[in-house]
Design a protein around this motif. Structure first.
Motif: not given
Length: 448
Positions: A68-77
């Motif tokens: 979920p952290v990876l998904v969040h960081e991808m959507i953040l960018v």
């Protein structure tokens, strides 16, 4: 001899440090350090999967609950690129001496989705994604619908980035915009693979409902097959996008299914034939007419390459003569994705302020900061490891043709002939000197 980017012990420690950032922190030294870690994870995951070795990066991300952290960081960018980056490009007082940092931010989304594509092939990764799987479904829908609309409206995708960026009069910001647009095409194709893996493994009612009812993914995939953005006609030749580049396809190979084609068909097979999915989908007149378009694509040659499509062909033949019953209604409290909406709501009305702050504090690094970042990346991009990741021979940094010679100073850029190296030197000079300086500094540090 096996190549390795990161060892298990180091990866175990670094995976535990993964965290989410705010939009304002994108590009900061702390954010950049995590980007380096994710870059290592991505490269190691590809190496392990390619060599069919123990995929310990995937295991660590699953066991520590970091997907979920990876998904969040991808959507953040993704949000940063849509909301902040265009403002940065328009600021008149923004004239960075190096666009290296901004490019790394733009490229971060591609790095994360590449890592997710590698690990989400496995069912336990999809299960470990938990509620963020809904955010991934929405993300894939955004990317695929954008790909379809651009293909239909503009008639072309993924322009020749190399030739555009080699123009003498192009500014650094314009070059970044071109590179960002090209990356979007790559990212959309990765999103297609992610969607396929989600349809392979997801059994959550909320995820199924999101794909079938909210986004009508079967019809999106039909449109994607119809416009086929990974195939194009150029000067009488057919080209297909394979392994990250456009390749001319000989006449005898034009009927062969590409990996991208296969991902679309497998996703459609899952969405339409899996029992839980089929009972949920609304086969109304519009959806039915769209799906029946698939019959034109289901040739004997295609089915020979993917025999499971015979079942899909039978289903479509049945659908043509009868109407399935209405979708089954489930009385459940439906979950909804949160990441995109949370990031946008939290920063609503602040985009220009964020852009101005980042111009001043983040994207105006000192020479020393640039040297440190160059040194860090030089350690990550080990040449031997990088070559083992390349599916083909390197390309010339000037003309894009197959290259056989490296820059003798930095060893990081490739060229086909001396003439191309001389022509490219004005653009390559700064990066070359930076990498050489850092290499010498690293040797001095080791000997001291």
């Amino acid at each position: 001899m096996d190549s390795s980017v990161i060892l298990f012990g180091e990866a175990e420690c670094l995976v535990r440090t993964l965290q989410t950032f705010s939009i304002k922190e994108v590009g900061t030294p702390r954010w950049f350090k995590q980007h380096e870690h994710i870059e290592k994870f991505n490269m190691q995951a590809i190496l392990s999967a390619s060599a069919m070795h123990d995929e310990f990066i995937k295991e660590l991300l699953v066991s520590d609950g970091k997907i979920p952290v990876l998904v969040h960081e991808m959507i953040l960018v993704e949000v940063w690129k849509q909301k902040v980056f265009p403002i940065l490009c328009q600021l008149q007082d923004f004239n960075p001496k190096s666009t290296f940092q901004i490019y790394m931010v733009i490229h971060h989304e591609a790095t994360v989705i590449n890592l997710l594509e590698t690990i989400m092939f496995h069912q336990d990764s999809c299960e470990a994604a938990d509620d963020s799987l809904l955010d991934l479904v929405d993300y894939c829908h955004r990317k695929l619908t954008l790909l379809v609309s651009k293909t239909i409206n503009e008639g072309a995708t993924n322009p020749d980035t190399h030739s555009l960026t080699q123009k003498a009069d192009i500014s650094c910001i314009e070059e970044l915009q071109i590179q960002s647009a090209a990356l979007e095409f790559e990212i959309a194709l990765k999103a297609l693979s992610l969607l396929r893996y989600i349809t392979d493994h997801a059994n959550s009612i909320s995820v199924i409902n999101r794909m079938l009812c909210t986004h009508n993914m079967p019809c999106v995939l039909v449109q994607l097959l119809d416009c086929c953005p990974w195939s194009r006609h150029t000067a009488g030749e057919i080209e297909k996008y394979i392994n990250g580049k456009w390749q001319k396809i000989p006449e005898e190979d034009r009927i062969k299914m590409t990996k991208v084609d296969g991902q679309v068909w497998i996703a459609l097979y899952n969405l339409l034939l899996k029992e839980d999915y089929q009972r949920k989908y609304d086969f109304n007149s519009y959806n039915k007419n769209q799906l029946l378009k698939l019959r034109n694509f289901l040739t004997e040659v295609l089915i020979d390459q993917l025999p499971n499509l015979m079942e899909l062909q039978r289903f479509l033949a049945l659908l043509a003569v009868q109407d399935p019953g209405p979708p089954k209604k489930w009385l459940v409290l439906e979950q909804v994705p949160e990441m995109w909406n949370h990031i946008v709501h939290e920063n609503s009305g602040k985009w220009k302020a964020v852009a101005k702050y980042q111009v001043k504090e983040t994207f105006s690094p000192s020479d020393n900061d640039l040297m440190q970042q160059g040194h860090s990346l030089a350690q990550i991009y080990n040449f031997d490891v990088m070559e083992s990741l390349l599916p083909e021979k390197p390309k010339c940094g000037s003309c894009g043709k197959e290259a056989t010679k490296r820059c003798s100073q930095c060893q990081g850029e490739w060229y086909c002939h001396r003439e191309c190296q001389v022509k490219h030197w004005p653009k390559h000079k700064t990066v070359c000197q930076l990498m050489v300086t850092q290499k010498l500094q690293g040797e001095l540090d080791m000997n001291s």
